[in-house]
Write an enzyme that holds these catalytic residues in place. Structure first.
Site, PDB file in Angstrom:
ATOM      1  N   TYR A 174      26.568  26.773  89.876  1.00 61.17           N
ATOM      2  CA  TYR A 174      27.423  27.760  89.194  1.00 61.17           C
ATOM      3  C   TYR A 174      27.643  28.964  90.112  1.00 61.17           C
ATOM      4  O   TYR A 174      28.765  29.440  90.287  1.00 61.17           O
ATOM      5  CB  TYR A 174      26.761  28.179  87.879  1.00 61.17           C
ATOM      6  N   SER A 192      32.601  35.614  87.790  1.00 59.29           N
ATOM      7  CA  SER A 192      31.341  35.801  87.044  1.00 59.29           C
ATOM      8  C   SER A 192      30.535  36.909  87.718  1.00 59.29           C
ATOM      9  O   SER A 192      30.816  37.297  88.858  1.00 59.29           O
ATOM     10  CB  SER A 192      30.551  34.487  87.096  1.00 59.29           C
TER      11      SER A 192
HETATM   12  P1  NAP Z   1      32.866  28.007  76.784  1.00 59.65           P
HETATM   13  O1  NAP Z   1      32.924  28.579  75.421  1.00 59.65           O
HETATM   14  O2  NAP Z   1      31.850  26.981  77.136  1.00 59.65           O
HETATM   15  O3  NAP Z   1      34.326  27.491  77.187  1.00 59.65           O
HETATM   16  C1  NAP Z   1      34.568  26.769  78.370  1.00 59.65           C
HETATM   17  C2  NAP Z   1      35.931  26.132  78.270  1.00 59.65           C
HETATM   18  O4  NAP Z   1      36.145  25.310  79.448  1.00 59.65           O
HETATM   19  C3  NAP Z   1      36.073  25.203  77.071  1.00 59.65           C
HETATM   20  O5  NAP Z   1      37.377  25.284  76.580  1.00 59.65           O
HETATM   21  C4  NAP Z   1      35.822  23.842  77.687  1.00 59.65           C
HETATM   22  O6  NAP Z   1      36.372  22.779  76.960  1.00 59.65           O
HETATM   23  C5  NAP Z   1      36.551  24.016  79.001  1.00 59.65           C
HETATM   24  N1  NAP Z   1      36.184  22.965  79.938  1.00 59.65           N
HETATM   25  C6  NAP Z   1      34.958  22.695  80.422  1.00 59.65           C
HETATM   26  N2  NAP Z   1      34.998  21.614  81.205  1.00 59.65           N
HETATM   27  C7  NAP Z   1      36.291  21.189  81.218  1.00 59.65           C
HETATM   28  C8  NAP Z   1      36.970  20.113  81.832  1.00 59.65           C
HETATM   29  N3  NAP Z   1      36.320  19.216  82.601  1.00 59.65           N
HETATM   30  N4  NAP Z   1      38.291  19.972  81.622  1.00 59.65           N
HETATM   31  C9  NAP Z   1      38.958  20.840  80.829  1.00 59.65           C
HETATM   32  N5  NAP Z   1      38.367  21.878  80.219  1.00 59.65           N
HETATM   33  C10 NAP Z   1      37.045  22.044  80.405  1.00 59.65           C
HETATM   34  O7  NAP Z   1      32.603  29.160  77.841  1.00 59.65           O
HETATM   35  P2  NAP Z   1      33.205  30.629  78.027  1.00 59.65           P
HETATM   36  O8  NAP Z   1      32.066  31.539  78.041  1.00 59.65           O
HETATM   37  O9  NAP Z   1      34.357  30.889  77.147  1.00 59.65           O
HETATM   38  O10 NAP Z   1      33.667  30.481  79.536  1.00 59.65           O
HETATM   39  C11 NAP Z   1      34.981  30.584  79.986  1.00 59.65           C
HETATM   40  C12 NAP Z   1      34.953  30.911  81.478  1.00 59.65           C
HETATM   41  O11 NAP Z   1      34.299  32.159  81.650  1.00 59.65           O
HETATM   42  C13 NAP Z   1      34.179  29.921  82.325  1.00 59.65           C
HETATM   43  O12 NAP Z   1      34.818  29.749  83.572  1.00 59.65           O
HETATM   44  C14 NAP Z   1      32.835  30.596  82.490  1.00 59.65           C
HETATM   45  O13 NAP Z   1      32.154  30.159  83.634  1.00 59.65           O
HETATM   46  C15 NAP Z   1      33.271  32.033  82.616  1.00 59.65           C
HETATM   47  N6  NAP Z   1      32.235  33.037  82.351  1.00 59.65           N
HETATM   48  C16 NAP Z   1      31.631  33.125  81.125  1.00 59.65           C
HETATM   49  C17 NAP Z   1      30.673  34.104  80.940  1.00 59.65           C
HETATM   50  C18 NAP Z   1      29.956  34.287  79.629  1.00 59.65           C
HETATM   51  O14 NAP Z   1      29.029  35.122  79.581  1.00 59.65           O
HETATM   52  N7  NAP Z   1      30.298  33.584  78.579  1.00 59.65           N
HETATM   53  C19 NAP Z   1      30.323  34.969  81.977  1.00 59.65           C
HETATM   54  C20 NAP Z   1      30.949  34.827  83.190  1.00 59.65           C
HETATM   55  C21 NAP Z   1      31.916  33.869  83.370  1.00 59.65           C
HETATM   56  P3  NAP Z   1      35.476  21.980  75.860  1.00 59.65           P
HETATM   57  O15 NAP Z   1      35.140  22.970  74.785  1.00 59.65           O
HETATM   58  O16 NAP Z   1      36.369  20.888  75.437  1.00 59.65           O
HETATM   59  O17 NAP Z   1      34.261  21.498  76.625  1.00 59.65           O
END
Ligand code: NAP
Length: 253
Positions: free
Chosen positions: A158, A145
């Site tokens: 986080y 991140s």
């Molecule tokens: P998201 O849409 O909230 O997706 C997160 C994913 O993680 C979902 O598939 C969720 O499943 C899964 N997950 C959460 N808790 C879990 C658990 N206990 N067991 C299994 N699966 C779990 O978020 P995203 O933005 O795509 O994020 C993906 C990654 O990128 C994360 O690591 C996040 O921290 C990182 N990231 C995102 C951003 C951003 O701006 N979006 C920036 C930097 C880093 P459910 O849907 O079933 O809960």
């Protein structure tokens, strides 16, 4: 110039949290490059399964809550039994909790660290053990991140977890490079997904964030496609322990 350096035919990639968001985009990109996909999800990855299969690739649907690492050895063993081998792991599943540091609760600390850092490490360990047994190397891609580099505000667990992910990426790369296992990370900038829904909805924060991004827009899940295929393919065979920012220039500013 030949472009088959990015070919993933015959490879199997495990992607965690690929029912939506960045994980979904990365799973589909890896399938487009030729890999079969093993999804590890809490929720049903209906659209992802459909998109991967429409590309003529296999999608194996494994369900687990990664907050409990006891499930991990079974998941990796099942992936190997059902697909024959596993070559790539994308540690994408992640959560965020927002609260002032002064009032931050133990449960919000523990939940975030369990999914973002502890599960990522033990999945990487399970995959590395398997890769060494298989004797054909492997690729581990962690999702870091901007808060692997910066402090953030009101997201202490986080920031700690994602700073840990970047450190772990270097530590594991050092131990496993000699086995032909590349461990790298992608640090997404501000990407429009469920994870950032609250920020996107906050008009003032949204405008301030957009104004600070040199590219002038939030990232889209599809912006992860090229970087993840690069780090999963032989193109990156001599890239070890690096965290690649995919941020529209946020960190450069
Ligand atoms: P998201 O849409 O909230 O997706 C997160 C994913 O993680 C979902 O598939 C969720 O499943 C899964 N997950 C959460 N808790 C879990 C658990 N206990 N067991 C299994 N699966 C779990 O978020 P995203 O933005 O795509 O994020 C993906 C990654 O990128 C994360 O690591 C996040 O921290 C990182 N990231 C995102 C951003 C951003 O701006 N979006 C920036 C930097 C880093 P459910 O849907 O079933 O809960």
């Amino acid at each position: 110039m030949k472009f088959d350096l990015f070919e993933l035919a015959g490879q199997v990639a495990v992607v965690t949290g690929c029912n939506t968001g960045l994980g979904q985009a990365m799973a589909v990109a890896l399938a487009e490059a030729g890999a079969d996909i093993v999804g590890i999800n809490k929720s049903a990855p209906v659209d992802t399964c459909r998109a991967v299969e429409a590309l003529g690739r296999r999608f194996l649907d494994l369900r687990a809550d990664l907050a409990d690492i006891a499930v991990i050895p079974r998941l990796i063993a099942e992936a190997q039994t059902l697909t024959g081998h596993v070559d790539i792991l994308v540690n994408n599943a992640g959560i965020i909790r927002r609260e002032d540091a002064l009032h931050f609760r133990v449960s919000d600390w523990d939940e975030v660290m369990a999914v973002n850092l502890k599960a990522a490490f033990f999945l990487a360990q399970a995959l590395a053990r398997l890769c060494i047994e298989q004797g054909r190397g492997g690729k581990i891609i962690n999702v870091a991140s901007m808060l692997s580099f910066q402090g953030g505000i009101r997201v202490p667990s986080y920031t700690a977890s994602k700073s840990g992910v970047m450190g772990l990426t270097k530590a594991l790369a050092n131990e496993w490079a000699a086995h032909g296992i590349n461990v790298n990370a992608i640090a997404p900038g501000y990407m429009a997904t469920n994870n950032t829904a609250a920020l996107q909805a906050d008009e003032a924060r949204n405008a301030a964030i957009t104004a600070r991004i040199p590219a002038g827009r939030w990232g889209k899940p599809a912006d992860m496609a090229g970087p993840v295929v690069f780090l999963a393919s032989q193109s990156s065979n001599y890239v070890n322990g690096y965290t690649l920012a995919v941020d529209g220039g946020w960190l450069a500013r």
